[in-house]
Design an enzyme around this catalytic site. Structure first.
Site, short mmCIF file in Angstrom:
data_model
loop_
_atom_site.label_atom_id
_atom_site.label_comp_id
_atom_site.label_asym_id
_atom_site.label_seq_id
_atom_site.Cartn_x
_atom_site.Cartn_y
_atom_site.Cartn_z
N GLN A 92 0.82 -1.22 0.00
CA GLN A 92 0.00 0.00 0.00
C GLN A 92 0.86 1.27 0.00
O GLN A 92 0.43 2.32 0.48
CB GLN A 92 -0.95 0.00 1.20
CG GLN A 92 -2.08 -1.00 1.07
CD GLN A 92 -3.01 -0.67 -0.11
OE1 GLN A 92 -3.23 0.48 -0.44
NE2 GLN A 92 -3.55 -1.71 -0.75
N SER A 93 2.05 1.18 -0.54
CA SER A 93 2.95 2.34 -0.55
C SER A 93 2.35 3.54 -1.28
O SER A 93 2.03 3.46 -2.47
CB SER A 93 4.27 1.93 -1.23
OG SER A 93 5.03 3.07 -1.54
#
Ligand SMILES: *Cc1c(COP(=O)(O)O)cnc(C)c1O
Length: 314
Positions: free
Chosen positions: A75-76
């Site tokens: 989920q960067s």
């Protein structure tokens, strides 16, 4: 010292970002709390990585790269914004992410799907494996490529936040305390160095949302960024303060962080995120309750973005 303006830079965001007072939260905490709206940087859903990418992708372009790689967790926010920026610049982008966290088509994964981003996962806990994979894929591609480290947190990326400190100074207000989340370190290192250069009297606090040794990472990055600038400054660990706000782990929501997300949403109509800014703001609330701020002090909170995480992490 070299001027920041001598570095190659692309225009990817909308700057300066606004600063305004949080009246309801200030009344509640008995402090003067202001917010720097880097959630409104203009690319994607906003966020701090845009400032770093203006320097990093300019360097990539200047070096003739046609393909950029970066990495992070599933989920960067940084990876998503790198893909968004590369798309705008007409560069190919491949994200090679750690297979950690929410890999389903939620949050930033959904946004990457909308952009048609080439996303790949490597099942590892070590970024060295990922950088190796970038070289393998990059060499096989046959085109010049450029690797952006996790979080864009090298000295060049940190210049984006040295510049943010300069921007705050130019906005004409003075602050006693400047508080941000610290995840890979570039934002905090840039702000701490930038405060030394442009914001005398402002103390910078990093709210750690991961378990890396930030007491070593922060001054090391500050020194590297100072060297890039030829800045004649001595960096010590007194140039900043750190506070552990990680809770149960990186990218795992904490109770205090989620309470801060709800508080900001209810009182100010502003959305923080569960991974970074919620935990960082929880640190600010704790400091206020501990009496760390005098009533006349002005506290500036950096809202570094992260909206995508709200739709993937509970
Ligand atoms: C990456 C990120 C941070 C942390 O910045 P670092 O420079 O990696 O320490 C803070 N907030 C958000 C929303 C981020 O995506």
């Amino acid at each position: 010292m070299k001027s920041l303006d001598t570095f190659p830079r692309l225009s990817l965001g909308l700057f300066p970002t606004p600063i305004h007072r949080l009246d309801n939260i200030s009344a509640m905490l008995g402090a003067n709390v202001y917010i720097k709206r880097d959630d409104l940087t203009g690319l994607g859903l906003g966020g701090n990585k845009t400032r770093k990418l203006e320097f990093l992708l300019a360097d990539a372009k200047q070096k003739g790269a046609e393909l950029v790689f970066t990495t992070g967790g599933a989920q960067s926010n940084h990876a998503m914004l790198t893909a968004a920026a590369a798309g705008r610049l007409g560069m190919r982008c491949i994200l090679i992410l750690k297979k950690r966290g929410v890999t389903e088509c939620l949050g930033n994964q959904l946004l990457e799907k909308l952009m048609g981003t080439d996303v790949r996962f490597v099942d590892t806990d070590d970024y060295a494996d990922i950088y190796e994979e970038m070289d393998r894929v990059g060499k096989a591609s046959g085109v010049p490529y450029y690797k952006i480290p996790c979080g864009g947190s090298n000295a060049l990326g940190a210049l984006g936040y040295v510049d943010c400190a300069r921007e705050i100074a130019a906005q004409g207000m003075r602050f006693d305390h400047l508080i941000c989340a610290e995840g890979s370190g570039g934002t905090m290192a840039g702000l701490a160095l930038g405060a030394k250069l442009f914001l005398p009297g402002t103390k910078v606090y990093g709210m750690m949302v991961d378990t890396d040794p930030f007491d070593e990472i922060t001054p090391a990055l500050m020194r590297e960024a100072a060297a890039l600038l030829d800045a004649d400054v001595e960096i010590t660990n007194d140039d900043f303060s750190l506070r552990d706000m990680c809770g149960p782990g990186y990218a795992i929501a904490s109770e205090a962080g989620n309470a801060a997300v709800r508080l900001m949403a209810e009182k100010e109509g502003i959305f923080l995120d569960p991974v970074y800014t919620g935990k960082a703001f929880a640190g600010l609330v704790e400091m206020a309750r501990e009496g760390a701020f005098r009533p006349e002090d002005r506290v500036l909170f950096l809202h570094s973005g992260g909206a995508g995480g709200l739709f993937a992490i509970e």
